[in-house]
Design a protein around this motif. Structure first.
Motif, PDB file in Angstrom:
ATOM      1  N   ASP A 203       0.842  -1.197   0.000  1.00 44.55           N
ATOM      2  CA  ASP A 203       0.000   0.000   0.000  1.00 44.55           C
ATOM      3  C   ASP A 203       0.877   1.246   0.000  1.00 44.55           C
ATOM      4  OD1 ASP A 203      -2.301  -1.652   0.345  1.00 44.55           O
ATOM      5  OD2 ASP A 203      -1.759  -1.818   2.466  1.00 44.55           O
ATOM      6  N   GLN A 214      -3.640  10.811  -1.209  1.00 46.94           N
ATOM      7  CA  GLN A 214      -4.158   9.566  -1.771  1.00 46.94           C
ATOM      8  C   GLN A 214      -3.640   8.409  -0.945  1.00 46.94           C
ATOM      9  OE1 GLN A 214      -3.532  11.122  -6.245  1.00 46.94           O
ATOM     10  NE2 GLN A 214      -3.773   8.909  -6.068  1.00 46.94           N
ATOM     11  N   HIS A 215      -4.431   7.349  -0.933  1.00 44.56           N
ATOM     12  CA  HIS A 215      -4.036   6.173  -0.165  1.00 44.56           C
ATOM     13  C   HIS A 215      -4.705   4.973  -0.814  1.00 44.56           C
ATOM     14  CE1 HIS A 215      -4.023   3.985   4.006  1.00 44.56           C
ATOM     15  NE2 HIS A 215      -3.195   3.449   3.128  1.00 44.56           N
ATOM     16  N   GLY A 216      -3.933   3.979  -1.153  1.00 42.27           N
ATOM     17  CA  GLY A 216      -4.505   2.796  -1.781  1.00 42.27           C
ATOM     18  C   GLY A 216      -3.408   1.793  -2.065  1.00 42.27           C
ATOM     19  N   SER A 217      -3.732   0.837  -2.940  1.00 44.06           N
ATOM     20  CA  SER A 217      -2.695  -0.144  -3.260  1.00 44.06           C
ATOM     21  C   SER A 217      -1.597   0.578  -4.036  1.00 44.06           C
ATOM     22  CB  SER A 217      -3.291  -1.279  -4.090  1.00 44.06           C
ATOM     23  OG  SER A 217      -3.417  -0.882  -5.421  1.00 44.06           O
ATOM     24  N   GLU A 220      -1.931   0.978  -7.830  1.00 39.87           N
ATOM     25  CA  GLU A 220      -2.996   1.897  -8.209  1.00 39.87           C
ATOM     26  C   GLU A 220      -2.609   3.353  -7.943  1.00 39.87           C
ATOM     27  OE1 GLU A 220      -7.762   2.090  -7.806  1.00 39.87           O
ATOM     28  OE2 GLU A 220      -6.564   0.340  -8.290  1.00 39.87           O
ATOM     29  N   VAL A 221      -2.102   3.594  -6.736  1.00 39.21           N
ATOM     30  CA  VAL A 221      -1.779   4.971  -6.353  1.00 39.21           C
ATOM     31  C   VAL A 221      -0.680   5.537  -7.249  1.00 39.21           C
ATOM     32  CG1 VAL A 221      -0.719   6.379  -4.534  1.00 39.21           C
ATOM     33  CG2 VAL A 221      -2.546   4.780  -3.959  1.00 39.21           C
ATOM     34  N   SER A 330     -10.269   8.001  -3.809  1.00 35.12           N
ATOM     35  CA  SER A 330     -10.787   7.924  -2.445  1.00 35.12           C
ATOM     36  C   SER A 330      -9.633   7.877  -1.452  1.00 35.12           C
ATOM     37  CB  SER A 330     -11.625   6.672  -2.312  1.00 35.12           C
ATOM     38  OG  SER A 330     -11.802   6.374  -0.973  1.00 35.12           O
ATOM     39  N   THR A 333      -9.120   3.835   3.589  1.00 38.58           N
ATOM     40  CA  THR A 333      -8.066   2.881   3.892  1.00 38.58           C
ATOM     41  C   THR A 333      -8.302   1.608   3.089  1.00 38.58           C
ATOM     42  OG1 THR A 333      -8.076   3.755   6.095  1.00 38.58           O
ATOM     43  CG2 THR A 333      -6.921   1.678   5.770  1.00 38.58           C
ATOM     44  N   PRO A 334      -7.254   1.077   2.447  1.00 37.78           N
ATOM     45  CA  PRO A 334      -7.456  -0.153   1.680  1.00 37.78           C
ATOM     46  C   PRO A 334      -7.762  -1.323   2.593  1.00 37.78           C
ATOM     47  CG  PRO A 334      -5.141   0.385   1.805  1.00 37.78           C
ATOM     48  CD  PRO A 334      -5.870   1.509   2.435  1.00 37.78           C
TER      49      PRO A 334
END
Lengths: 335, 233
Positions: A203, A214-217, A220-221, A330, A333-334
């Protein structure tokens, strides 16, 4: 109760200024989060606040395994590796066991527990060396081994690879990744390097001016910037506003996906500009172009002969091979 | 040259003869200066550590005062201590003037700023994140501070040597607050001054050489400890 480290409504103030504001963040055991941000974004501030190591005024809640963290709980759970390897006087082996010794482990047991890590991180031949005689790369390797030997619940890494030469960095990165795999450790890596995030973290959170944008995998990020700042941070340094492209969204593109059109073309999607300069970078040639909407950077593979490129001041056409629209992601939190 | 060789011969004779007066001067010199150094370390170590690692109002003023104190003439310290301990002074009731205790107080006052300044300098030489890194490895704040002191032990020992060297060799304060009373407050420096003023150069040189020997002996011990730690890593 979720195992790992996190925070709620974390704020850090210094000198009457808010340095950091993070509404929520959580890193589960066994996962690694990269906090990616430019210099001065508040990355180290976030790391130290999470580890209850900050000298600034911190408000909000730090959570350890879902419960509010106390200094005592954190002391037992956490190990941090700082940007500069700070070793004590003594041998490499003595340094590696020092985290265990602080936790009350006997010298003999600490040596037994640390030795597999000393071998795994390739320090066996240096074990008897004076820590002060090490190179910066070796010292950082010792610092990381010292952290891993503790077997911490939470591992905080504050740009541990900055200042290392590329070969040392690549080796240490691979060794750390191998060492962390399968460990029940919640790891947070603070870095400004996308490659480090890709190599180590499932992440990624993008931290700019003290806010998580931003926060994600990680995959993706790193490939979906949400605004101009994150685009620049992620290497999408070419911004193409709607006025330039006729699209509804601003597009962003990496220099390596942006090329000068050197032959005849009738592609209407091309952007018109004026060539400002060309710079030979050995494996690539950088071409800077000024357009009506701002500068663009093109990166051509190979060392283009100056004769292949028009002179500075020429009107040129630029083709964007891959561009991404700027879309807000979004902050959730992942899972 | 005769005076010098005579002095050397007298020094050896004094040391070997078991002369009670000389030995009591040597013993008092050691007692006063080592006690003063120990007190200076007890006061100066925490103060110097606080100046180095803590943030509090007046920290810089304290450090500047300690740095100034390093160059304070012993005679000035002696003057202040004398005024304090004078019969009509604020601490006159204690009756300490012209006693070894007064000499310990004066020499302690000379040595403490030296220890504070050198401890602060020694600790500030270590990486500013050292304690954070130790705490981030699981050390309690107290253990992290102990680790910091351990890390700076070589310059800290140098500070102890400087403090002892300053007090064992000073004469102004010892003379003023001790009064150089034979058998009571006479130390090697004041004895050497007295012998010189009487024209007893051989005796003065003898005291001077013994003083050098003591200073060398104490500093050699500390240097051996310091360098053993530096090598056995």
């Amino acid at each position: 109760m979720s195992a790992g480290i996190g925070c709620r409504d974390l704020r850090v103030h210094a000198g009457g200024r808010e340095l950091l504001s993070v509404p929520e963040l959580h890193v589960s055991s066994g996962r690694t989060l990269a906090v990616l941000g430019p210099n001065g974004a508040g990355k180290s501030t976030l790391l130290r606040a999470l580890g209850l190591l900050s000298s600034h005024r911190v408000s909000g809640e730090i959570l350890l395994d879902g419960r509010p963290a106390t200094r005592s709980l954190m002391r037992h759970a956490l190990v941090a590796v700082l940007q500069r390897p700070i070793l004590r006087r003594g041998t490499v082996a003595a340094n590696v066991i020092s985290g265990l010794r602080f936790r009350g482990v006997s010298r003999r047991e600490a040596q037994a527990r640390a030795w597999p890590w000393i071998e795994a991180l390739g320090l066996a031949s240096l074990a008897g060396r004076d820590a002060r005689s090490l190179s910066i790369g070796e010292a950082q390797r010792v610092s990381i081994t010292r952290a891993l030997a503790v077997g911490p619940k939470v591992l905080l890494l504050d740009e541990p690879f900055s200042g290392l030469d590329s070969t040392t960095r690549a080796d240490l990165l691979a060794d750390l990744r191998a060492a962390l795999t399968g460990q029940p450790t919640a790891t947070i890596l603070v870095t400004h390097d996308r490659q480090e995030a890709l190599a180590l973290a499932e992440d990624t959170a993008l931290l700019i001016k003290g806010r998580i944008r931003q926060h994600g995998s990680t995959a993706e990020v790193l490939d979906h910037p949400g605004d101009a700042d994150t685009a620049r941070l992620l290497g999408f340094t070419n911004l193409l506003p709607p006025a330039l492209t006729g699209r509804t969204h601003t597009l962003v593109a990496r220099p390596e996906h942006t090329r000068l059109v050197l032959g005849p073309s009738d592609d209407s999607a091309e952007v018109i500009g004026t060539l400002r300069r060309t710079v030979a970078l050995g494996v690539a040639t950088r071409v800077d172009v000024d357009t009506a909407a701002g500068p663009l950077t093109c990166l051509h593979p190979g060392d283009l002969l100056a004769t292949e490129l028009p002179p500075a001041g020429s009107s040129v056409r630029v083709r964007i091979r891959h561009a991404r629209p700027l879309t807000e992601m979004s902050l959730a939190t992942p899972s | 040259m005769d005076v010098l060789f005579g002095g050397l011969a007298d020094a050896v004779r004094l040391l070997l003869s078991g002369d009670e007066d000389s030995w009591s001067i040597i013993a008092l010199t050691l007692r006063v200066s080592l006690t003063a150094t120990a007190i200076a370390l007890l006061l100066g170590l925490p103060l110097g550590a606080a100046v180095a690692v803590a943030r509090f109002p007046g920290r810089r003023i304290l450090l500047a005062a300690a740095n100034t104190g390093m160059g304070m003439p012993p005679v000035v310290v002696g003057l202040f201590v004398t005024v304090l301990l004078w019969r009509s002074g604020p601490l006159g009731g204690l009756g300490l003037l012209y006693t070894p205790t007064a000499m310990v107080i004066a020499q302690g006052a000379i040595a403490t700023p030296i220890v504070v300044a050198l401890v602060a300098a020694a600790l500030q030489q270590v990486d500013p994140d050292f304690r954070v890194q130790m705490q981030a490895l699981g050390a309690t704040p107290v253990r992290a501070l102990a680790a910091l002191l351990g890390e700076a032990r070589l310059p800290l020992l140098a500070g102890a040597m400087a403090a002892f060297g300053a007090v064992v060799s000073e004469v102004g304060a010892a003379q003023m607050v001790g009064g150089n009373l034979a058998g009571q407050t006479r130390v090697l420096t004041t004895a050497a001054v007295l012998a010189t003023s009487r024209g007893q150069f051989s005796l003065a040189i003898a005291f001077g050489l013994i003083l050098l020997l003591i200073a060398f002996g104490v500093n050699l011990s500390l240097t051996l400890i310091q360098q053993r730690q530096a090598v056995t890593r």
